[in-house]
Write a protein that holds these residues in place. Structure first.
Motif, mmCIF file in Angstrom:
data_model
loop_
_atom_site.group_PDB
_atom_site.id
_atom_site.type_symbol
_atom_site.label_atom_id
_atom_site.label_comp_id
_atom_site.label_asym_id
_atom_site.label_seq_id
_atom_site.Cartn_x
_atom_site.Cartn_y
_atom_site.Cartn_z
ATOM 1 N N SER A 1 67.065 29.167 30.762
ATOM 2 C CA SER A 1 66.312 30.414 30.804
ATOM 3 C C SER A 1 67.225 31.638 30.746
ATOM 4 O O SER A 1 66.751 32.751 30.583
ATOM 5 C CB SER A 1 65.454 30.458 32.064
ATOM 6 O OG SER A 1 66.294 30.382 33.182
ATOM 7 N N ALA A 2 68.534 31.436 30.874
ATOM 8 C CA ALA A 2 69.451 32.575 30.841
ATOM 9 C C ALA A 2 69.614 33.079 29.408
ATOM 10 O O ALA A 2 69.331 32.357 28.462
ATOM 11 C CB ALA A 2 70.799 32.158 31.408
ATOM 12 N N THR B 1 70.157 35.815 36.593
ATOM 13 C CA THR B 1 68.908 36.521 36.883
ATOM 14 C C THR B 1 68.882 37.896 36.217
ATOM 15 O O THR B 1 68.091 38.742 36.604
ATOM 16 C CB THR B 1 68.730 36.683 38.400
ATOM 17 O OG1 THR B 1 69.917 37.276 38.924
ATOM 18 C CG2 THR B 1 68.516 35.362 39.069
ATOM 19 N N GLY C 1 65.814 40.109 35.748
ATOM 20 C CA GLY C 1 64.880 39.817 36.833
ATOM 21 C C GLY C 1 63.472 39.452 36.416
ATOM 22 O O GLY C 1 62.513 39.762 37.112
ATOM 23 N N SER C 2 63.320 38.777 35.275
ATOM 24 C CA SER C 2 61.981 38.358 34.872
ATOM 25 C C SER C 2 61.577 37.122 35.665
ATOM 26 O O SER C 2 62.415 36.474 36.287
ATOM 27 C CB SER C 2 61.977 38.031 33.388
ATOM 28 O OG SER C 2 62.897 37.002 33.141
ATOM 29 N N GLY C 3 60.271 36.800 35.631
ATOM 30 C CA GLY C 3 59.742 35.720 36.465
ATOM 31 C C GLY C 3 60.464 34.409 36.265
ATOM 32 O O GLY C 3 60.886 33.758 37.221
ATOM 33 N N ALA C 4 60.629 34.007 34.991
ATOM 34 C CA ALA C 4 61.236 32.708 34.723
ATOM 35 C C ALA C 4 62.666 32.674 35.213
ATOM 36 O O ALA C 4 63.128 31.665 35.741
ATOM 37 C CB ALA C 4 61.195 32.414 33.228
ATOM 38 N N ARG C 5 63.377 33.794 35.037
ATOM 39 C CA ARG C 5 64.786 33.803 35.451
ATOM 40 C C ARG C 5 64.922 33.800 36.955
ATOM 41 O O ARG C 5 65.846 33.208 37.499
ATOM 42 C CB ARG C 5 65.491 35.021 34.876
ATOM 43 C CG ARG C 5 65.676 34.853 33.398
ATOM 44 C CD ARG C 5 66.803 35.700 32.883
ATOM 45 N NE ARG C 5 66.794 35.604 31.450
ATOM 46 C CZ ARG C 5 66.956 36.631 30.635
ATOM 47 N NH1 ARG C 5 67.152 37.821 31.150
ATOM 48 N NH2 ARG C 5 66.945 36.458 29.353
ATOM 49 N N ILE C 6 63.997 34.481 37.656
ATOM 50 C CA ILE C 6 64.046 34.459 39.113
ATOM 51 C C ILE C 6 63.799 33.041 39.598
ATOM 52 O O ILE C 6 64.491 32.532 40.485
ATOM 53 C CB ILE C 6 62.993 35.427 39.702
ATOM 54 C CG1 ILE C 6 63.358 36.871 39.368
ATOM 55 C CG2 ILE C 6 62.881 35.240 41.198
ATOM 56 C CD1 ILE C 6 64.568 37.388 40.076
ATOM 57 N N ARG C 7 62.832 32.359 38.976
ATOM 58 C CA ARG C 7 62.537 30.990 39.387
ATOM 59 C C ARG C 7 63.758 30.087 39.158
ATOM 60 O O ARG C 7 64.192 29.359 40.044
ATOM 61 C CB ARG C 7 61.343 30.435 38.594
ATOM 62 C CG ARG C 7 60.802 29.155 39.171
ATOM 63 C CD ARG C 7 60.091 28.330 38.131
ATOM 64 N NE ARG C 7 60.997 27.940 37.065
ATOM 65 C CZ ARG C 7 61.927 27.004 37.185
ATOM 66 N NH1 ARG C 7 62.077 26.380 38.322
ATOM 67 N NH2 ARG C 7 62.742 26.728 36.189
#
Lengths: 147, 543
Positions: free
Chosen positions: B240-241, B154, B157-163
């Motif tokens: 996404s990482a 994460t 902390g961008s949206g895709a990474r949080i998801r």
């Protein structure tokens, strides 16, 4: 090792906490997931009380004979587990807050890529890489997900 | 005795490094230096341990000066020493790649400060998992590497990474709870969590209890290793990482799960009735994973699905439970760690040179950068199992072991593994054909981001896409901003060097395949006979 009769009450409490925790873990909202983690981890911790057997004296070397001591090992393990659960709760809480800041809700969204491939299948279309001449239907760019 | 004192170092050194890099969080150069020194030292220790275990058998160290079966034991046998060596090497190379990427993007002042300490904790967790001599220490090492991986996944902390991170965190926690329940059950049944003691005591307990404990452990490690019914989280979260994170995850984290399966199944449950179950799970993992890979347009997603798929090969060897089968599985783990890390690092280079990792939007890379083309081609063919690469050697070993077994399930796996190999070849050849071989003119010129016309049922989808779009805006710490990246940007020498090193190492594995197979044969024999391990840990309890 002597056989110990497990405490039925503790087993039922642990089962109930874990069941409630699992039910909450199936939810979509992160705050409910968080509560699920709290309940399930407490349920698991209760199991270690079952394992350590009936409560006896404090296990200090030399204070009392070994038969009158509680088994210290499950307590050491459960203490570690509780600390780890605390850290998990803190991390999920921060994830939930971040999610809420970004999307205005703490629901976990679906994966865009998965949905797009599922829509291709629903519409019975081939993927864009099947034939370079077809119009691309891939919309969510992987790089956007990675940036 | 001196060799035993080396055992805690692969765990202690990275943890000490993590503390120092946290202190030096405002001095990126110091952080880089500390991380490099610490990980290079761990690699040196791993080499020494591998030499030591090969010469004098399993090495054991009881920590904390407790009376012997009471304390925490660290144990290195041939299998764990090999895993430790390969993982230390891969971690060091990925660190160099990350440094190269950071230097190239000039983000010396960005919030990257947390990357180095977390990465070192991850490294300590992985090493500890390989060295753990009791189940609870194994649990703790899983938590160490999981928490480090939560932070790395994460990062920014961008949206895709949080998801993606949420899925990963919740799945990991469920498996941790299950692991704790299994440990509680095992302790209640046997009164110990030390694996050598368990291997002596488990045969005495009720077989149904033992079977349920075995199934629980298998489920826990199956989740970590992304075995089929429990594999859906992996392709969802890894791509996404940032590249230096997903490369090390892809190389190591699932293999730690596979290692734990090998360790527990062979050491604790030698007369397992579950061999066929493991093999069938392996077959489904192979086929379903690779069908997922074929459908993916993104290179990183395709690689994540091949990662899931090739876990099936390792389960094949574990399920056969013969010396040749297990030996080939161990060889395959070493091969797969290097090749998967190489491919993920190269996907990062492709992203840099081509500006995307979606194959529709790439083209002419072979002409634009022949070096990158070779770098991709070699591990891609290695993954598909084309001779003379190490993937071929490992697969031949597994197929020989399957044929030697001769059962119906084993034959199904032989056919399945050949089919998976062919489909892997198709998946990587498709990527090669689109990204590298076709003329640049054929690639899609439209770089803009189309929002699909959304029907009301896709409310959740719009959230997700909204989050994806939202994160195009700010630059994130490790990965450079994707939009408006100049095409054919030169590859930074450190990144290129790191990727080349892993590729050369993976070729080296096929050059030393003979000696390495001798070693893995010995490791497999040690796992199956168990005596050496138990005797090394508990000299007073075994005659």
């Amino acid at each position: 090792m002597t056989a110990i009769a497990p405490s039925l009450t503790l087993v039922i409490v642990a089962g109930f906490l874990i069941a409630a925790g699992v039910y909450l873990l199936l939810e979509r909202a992160l705050t409910r997931l968080l509560l699920g983690i709290v309940l399930a981890s407490n349920g698991v911790a209760t199991l270690y009380l079952v394992v350590s057997g009936p409560a006896k004296g404090a296990p200090f070397v030399g204070a009392r004979p070994a038969e009158e001591m509680s088994d210290p090992l499950p307590q050491a393990m459960v203490l570690t587990a509780i600390v780890i659960a605390l850290a998990s709760v803190a991390f999920v809480l921060s994830l939930a807050y971040r999610q809420w800041r970004i999307t205005g809700s703490d629901d976990v969204p679906d994966d865009a890529e998965d949905e797009l491939i599922k829509r291709l299948a629903d519409r019975d279309e081939v993927s864009s890489t099947y034939d370079p001449d077809t119009q691309s239907t891939t919309t969510a760019d992987e790089e956007d997900a990675t940036a | 005795m001196t060799m035993a004192n080396l055992l805690p170092l692969p765990v202690l050194l990275p943890l000490l490094g993590a503390a120092l890099t946290l202190v030096a969080r405002r001095k990126p150069r110091t952080q880089v230096a500390i991380s490099l020194v610490v990980l290079a030292a761990s690699l040196g220790v791993a080499i020494a341990l591998m030499w030591g275990t090969h010469q004098q058998g399993p090495i054991v160290l009881w920590l904390g000066a407790w009376t012997e079966p009471l304390g925490i034991a660290l144990v290195a046998d041939r299998l764990s020493a090999l895993m430790l060596l390969v993982s230390s090497f891969v971690i060091l190379v990925v660190l160099v790649f990350a440094i190269g990427q950071g230097v190239a993007d000039g983000d010396e002042d960005s919030p990257l400060a947390i990357y180095f300490p977390t990465f070192l904790v991850l490294s300590a967790g992985v090493s500890n998992a390989f060295l753990a001599g009791d189940l609870f220490n194994l649990f703790v090492s899983f938590e160490m590497l999981l928490f480090a991986s939560f932070v790395l996944l994460t990062l920014g902390g961008s949206g895709a990474r949080i998801r993606a991170g949420t899925t990963y965190v919740i799945v990991s926690m469920v498996s941790s709870f299950l692991f704790l329940v299994a440990i509680a059950g095992i302790y209640a049944a046997t009164g110990t969590v030390n694996m050598a003691q368990l291997s002596l005591r488990l045969p005495d307990i009720d077989p149904t209890v033992s079977l349920s404990l075995q199934l629980m452990l298998l489920t826990v490690f199956g989740i970590k290793a992304a075995v089929f019914p429990m594999s859906a989280w992996l392709p969802d979260s890894y791509p996404s990482a940032p590249v230096p994170v997903s490369a090390v995850f892809a190389g190591l984290l699932t293999k730690v799960g596979v290692y734990a399966i090998v360790r527990t199944q062979f050491l604790l449950f030698p007369d397992s009735p579950l061999h066929n179950l493991i093999m069938i799970a392996g077959l489904l993992t192979m086929l379903i994973g690779i069908l997922g890979a074929v459908a993916q347009p993104g290179i990183k997603r395709m690689l994540s699905f091949t990662l899931v798929s090739h876990i099936g090969y390792m389960l094949f060897g574990i399920g056969l439970a013969t010396e040749l089968g297990l030996s080939s599985a161990i060889f395959y783990i070493a091969h797969h760690i290097t090749v998967q890390t190489a491919l993920f690092l190269i996907s990062g280079l492709i992203e840099r040179v081509g500006g995307s990792t979606v194959i529709d939007r790439l083209g002419g890379l072979a002409a634009a950068s022949p070096v990158l083309a070779i770098l991709f081609f070699v591990p891609a063919m290695n993954l598909a199992g084309i001779p003379p690469f190490s993937g071929f050697v490992g697969k031949v070993g597994l197929i020989q072991a399957g044929v030697a077994d001769g059962g119906a399930v084993a034959w199904a796996l032989v056919v399945g593994s050949v089919l998976t190999s062919l489909l892997t070849l198709y998946a990587v050849a498709k990527t090669w054909g689109f990204a590298f071989w076709r003329p640049r003119a054929d690639q899609e010129t439209d770089q803009t981001f189309e929002i699909p016309t959304l029907t009301p049922n896709f409310g959740r989808l719009s959230d997700a896409i909204g989050a994806v779009v939202a994160q195009q805006r700010p630059a994130t710490p490790i990965a450079p901003p994707a939009a408006a990246r100049p095409v054919e940007r030169a590859m930074p020498p450190l990144m290129l060097g790191a990727a080349t090193t892993v590729v050369i190492f993976s070729i080296g594995l096929s050059l030393v395949a003979g000696p390495l197979f001798t070693y893995t044969d010995a490791a497999a024999r040690q796992m199956i006979t168990r005596d050496a391990y138990i005797k090394a840990v508990l000299p007073q309890e075994v005659p």
